[in-house]
Design a protein around this motif. Structure first.
Motif, PDB file in Angstrom:
ATOM      1  N   GLY A  44       0.853  -1.179   0.000  1.00  0.00           N
ATOM      2  CA  GLY A  44       0.000   0.000   0.000  1.00  0.00           C
ATOM      3  C   GLY A  44       0.890   1.230   0.000  1.00  0.00           C
ATOM      4  N   LEU A  45       0.468   2.241  -0.711  1.00  0.00           N
ATOM      5  CA  LEU A  45       1.261   3.457  -0.844  1.00  0.00           C
ATOM      6  C   LEU A  45       0.319   4.651  -0.807  1.00  0.00           C
ATOM      7  CD1 LEU A  45       4.006   4.858  -1.626  1.00  0.00           C
ATOM      8  CD2 LEU A  45       3.343   4.471  -3.994  1.00  0.00           C
ATOM      9  N   VAL A  46       0.709   5.703  -0.088  1.00  0.00           N
ATOM     10  CA  VAL A  46      -0.047   6.955  -0.041  1.00  0.00           C
ATOM     11  C   VAL A  46       0.896   8.072  -0.436  1.00  0.00           C
ATOM     12  CG1 VAL A  46      -1.359   8.555   1.404  1.00  0.00           C
ATOM     13  CG2 VAL A  46      -1.557   6.095   1.802  1.00  0.00           C
ATOM     14  N   GLU A  47       0.448   8.899  -1.384  1.00  0.00           N
ATOM     15  CA  GLU A  47       1.228  10.047  -1.834  1.00  0.00           C
ATOM     16  C   GLU A  47       0.355  11.295  -1.789  1.00  0.00           C
ATOM     17  OE1 GLU A  47       3.910   8.884  -5.432  1.00  0.00           O
ATOM     18  OE2 GLU A  47       2.071   7.676  -5.536  1.00  0.00           O
ATOM     19  N   ILE A  48       0.998  12.427  -1.561  1.00  0.00           N
ATOM     20  CA  ILE A  48       0.302  13.713  -1.590  1.00  0.00           C
ATOM     21  C   ILE A  48       1.024  14.640  -2.557  1.00  0.00           C
ATOM     22  CG2 ILE A  48      -0.659  13.580   0.741  1.00  0.00           C
ATOM     23  CD1 ILE A  48       1.670  15.560   1.529  1.00  0.00           C
ATOM     24  N   ARG A  49       0.281  15.627  -2.998  1.00  0.00           N
ATOM     25  CA  ARG A  49       0.887  16.667  -3.841  1.00  0.00           C
ATOM     26  C   ARG A  49       0.397  18.016  -3.341  1.00  0.00           C
ATOM     27  NH1 ARG A  49       0.093  16.027 -10.091  1.00  0.00           N
ATOM     28  NH2 ARG A  49      -2.063  16.271  -9.439  1.00  0.00           N
ATOM     29  N   ARG A  50       1.335  18.825  -2.908  1.00  0.00           N
ATOM     30  CA  ARG A  50       1.037  20.195  -2.497  1.00  0.00           C
ATOM     31  C   ARG A  50       0.786  21.033  -3.751  1.00  0.00           C
ATOM     32  NH1 ARG A  50       4.259  18.129   1.590  1.00  0.00           N
ATOM     33  NH2 ARG A  50       3.743  18.935   3.661  1.00  0.00           N
ATOM     34  N   PRO A  51       0.152  22.193  -3.611  1.00  0.00           N
ATOM     35  CA  PRO A  51      -0.067  23.043  -4.786  1.00  0.00           C
ATOM     36  C   PRO A  51       1.245  23.333  -5.522  1.00  0.00           C
ATOM     37  CG  PRO A  51      -1.309  23.868  -2.915  1.00  0.00           C
ATOM     38  CD  PRO A  51      -0.419  22.768  -2.395  1.00  0.00           C
ATOM     39  N   LEU A  52       1.234  23.124  -6.815  1.00  0.00           N
ATOM     40  CA  LEU A  52       2.381  23.361  -7.691  1.00  0.00           C
ATOM     41  C   LEU A  52       3.586  22.488  -7.359  1.00  0.00           C
ATOM     42  CD1 LEU A  52       2.170  27.253  -7.868  1.00  0.00           C
ATOM     43  CD2 LEU A  52       1.173  25.593  -9.464  1.00  0.00           C
ATOM     44  N   GLY A  53       3.368  21.420  -6.599  1.00  0.00           N
ATOM     45  CA  GLY A  53       4.479  20.568  -6.190  1.00  0.00           C
ATOM     46  C   GLY A  53       4.496  19.237  -6.900  1.00  0.00           C
ATOM     47  N   ALA A  54       5.439  18.415  -6.503  1.00  0.00           N
ATOM     48  CA  ALA A  54       5.583  17.058  -7.029  1.00  0.00           C
ATOM     49  C   ALA A  54       4.936  16.078  -6.047  1.00  0.00           C
ATOM     50  CB  ALA A  54       7.057  16.722  -7.200  1.00  0.00           C
ATOM     51  N   TRP A  55       4.662  14.882  -6.521  1.00  0.00           N
ATOM     52  CA  TRP A  55       4.123  13.840  -5.648  1.00  0.00           C
ATOM     53  C   TRP A  55       5.169  13.452  -4.611  1.00  0.00           C
ATOM     54  CZ3 TRP A  55      -0.804  12.885  -5.334  1.00  0.00           C
ATOM     55  CH2 TRP A  55      -1.631  13.113  -6.423  1.00  0.00           C
ATOM     56  N   LYS A  57       5.831  10.652  -1.447  1.00  0.00           N
ATOM     57  CA  LYS A  57       5.411   9.444  -0.738  1.00  0.00           C
ATOM     58  C   LYS A  57       5.413   9.727   0.753  1.00  0.00           C
ATOM     59  CE  LYS A  57       7.333   6.261  -4.123  1.00  0.00           C
ATOM     60  NZ  LYS A  57       8.310   5.188  -4.370  1.00  0.00           N
ATOM     61  N   LEU A  58       4.354   9.314   1.423  1.00  0.00           N
ATOM     62  CA  LEU A  58       4.296   9.463   2.874  1.00  0.00           C
ATOM     63  C   LEU A  58       4.881   8.226   3.544  1.00  0.00           C
ATOM     64  CD1 LEU A  58       0.713  10.930   3.410  1.00  0.00           C
ATOM     65  CD2 LEU A  58       2.886  12.147   3.176  1.00  0.00           C
ATOM     66  N   PRO A  59       5.495   8.401   4.719  1.00  0.00           N
ATOM     67  CA  PRO A  59       5.938   7.233   5.483  1.00  0.00           C
ATOM     68  C   PRO A  59       4.715   6.371   5.791  1.00  0.00           C
ATOM     69  CG  PRO A  59       6.779   9.271   6.457  1.00  0.00           C
ATOM     70  CD  PRO A  59       5.793   9.661   5.400  1.00  0.00           C
ATOM     71  N   ILE A  60       4.859   5.062   5.625  1.00  0.00           N
ATOM     72  CA  ILE A  60       3.702   4.178   5.787  1.00  0.00           C
ATOM     73  C   ILE A  60       4.093   2.943   6.575  1.00  0.00           C
ATOM     74  CG2 ILE A  60       4.032   2.922   3.614  1.00  0.00           C
ATOM     75  CD1 ILE A  60       0.894   3.258   3.296  1.00  0.00           C
ATOM     76  N   ALA A  61       3.159   2.464   7.392  1.00  0.00           N
ATOM     77  CA  ALA A  61       3.367   1.242   8.173  1.00  0.00           C
ATOM     78  C   ALA A  61       2.304   0.237   7.780  1.00  0.00           C
ATOM     79  CB  ALA A  61       3.267   1.553   9.673  1.00  0.00           C
ATOM     80  N   ALA A  62       2.737  -0.998   7.498  1.00  0.00           N
ATOM     81  CA  ALA A  62       1.807  -2.082   7.214  1.00  0.00           C
ATOM     82  C   ALA A  62       1.286  -2.627   8.538  1.00  0.00           C
ATOM     83  CB  ALA A  62       2.509  -3.179   6.423  1.00  0.00           C
ATOM     84  N   LEU A  63      -0.046  -2.686   8.662  1.00  0.00           N
ATOM     85  CA  LEU A  63      -0.660  -3.169   9.891  1.00  0.00           C
ATOM     86  C   LEU A  63      -1.179  -4.595   9.750  1.00  0.00           C
ATOM     87  CD1 LEU A  63      -2.645   0.077  10.784  1.00  0.00           C
ATOM     88  CD2 LEU A  63      -0.345  -0.601  11.513  1.00  0.00           C
ATOM     89  N   GLY A  64      -1.110  -5.154   8.538  1.00  0.00           N
ATOM     90  CA  GLY A  64      -1.571  -6.511   8.288  1.00  0.00           C
ATOM     91  C   GLY A  64      -2.922  -6.536   7.599  1.00  0.00           C
ATOM     92  N   ALA A  65      -3.175  -7.609   6.879  1.00  0.00           N
ATOM     93  CA  ALA A  65      -4.465  -7.848   6.202  1.00  0.00           C
ATOM     94  C   ALA A  65      -4.854  -6.703   5.267  1.00  0.00           C
ATOM     95  CB  ALA A  65      -5.557  -8.122   7.220  1.00  0.00           C
ATOM     96  N   GLY A  66      -3.874  -6.126   4.574  1.00  0.00           N
ATOM     97  CA  GLY A  66      -4.162  -5.073   3.613  1.00  0.00           C
ATOM     98  C   GLY A  66      -4.446  -3.708   4.203  1.00  0.00           C
TER      99      GLY A  66
END
Length: 109
Positions: A44-55, A57-66
């Motif tokens: 699983g991956l979460v990304e954000i884009r600020r105004p006029l910015g690039a994508w 990646k946010l730090p992410i932790a797998a908790l199990g079962a998707g």
């Protein structure tokens, strides 16, 4: 039934769709649609884009079962800005889903 993937995202927003300043968590769940053959969710991956910015990646932790928890950090410079959000999920059979939402949330300010 095709083994299609779906996602669910929980943003820490208030009643007007704004996230607080500082550090907060975004919950992501990746799963197969009901009735589809289930293969293990591998990423699983979460990304954000600020105004006029690039994508970014946010730090992410797998908790199990998707399920995953991403850490979002906003600063005073982000106050009042709209952010785009992109989530990605993959499974062990090579299935992949990418969902992008423009103007997904604002930052309180």
């Amino acid at each position: 039934m095709l083994p299609l993937l779906q996602t669910a995202v929980e943003l820490p927003t208030n009643l007007v769709g704004s996230v607080p300043l500082g550090t907060s968590s975004i919950a992501l769940t990746v799963a197969h649609i009901q009735g589809a053959p289930a293969t293990a969710i591998t990423k699983g991956l979460v990304e954000i884009r600020r105004p006029l910015g690039a994508w970014t990646k946010l730090p992410i932790a797998a908790l199990g079962a998707g399920t995953y928890r991403a850490t979002l950090t906003t600063t005073a410079a982000d106050a009042g800005s709209m952010f785009d959000l992109r989530v990605t999920g993959t499974d062990g059979a090579g299935g992949r889903i990418v969902q992008t939402t423009t103007s997904a949330f604002a930052v309180a300010g």
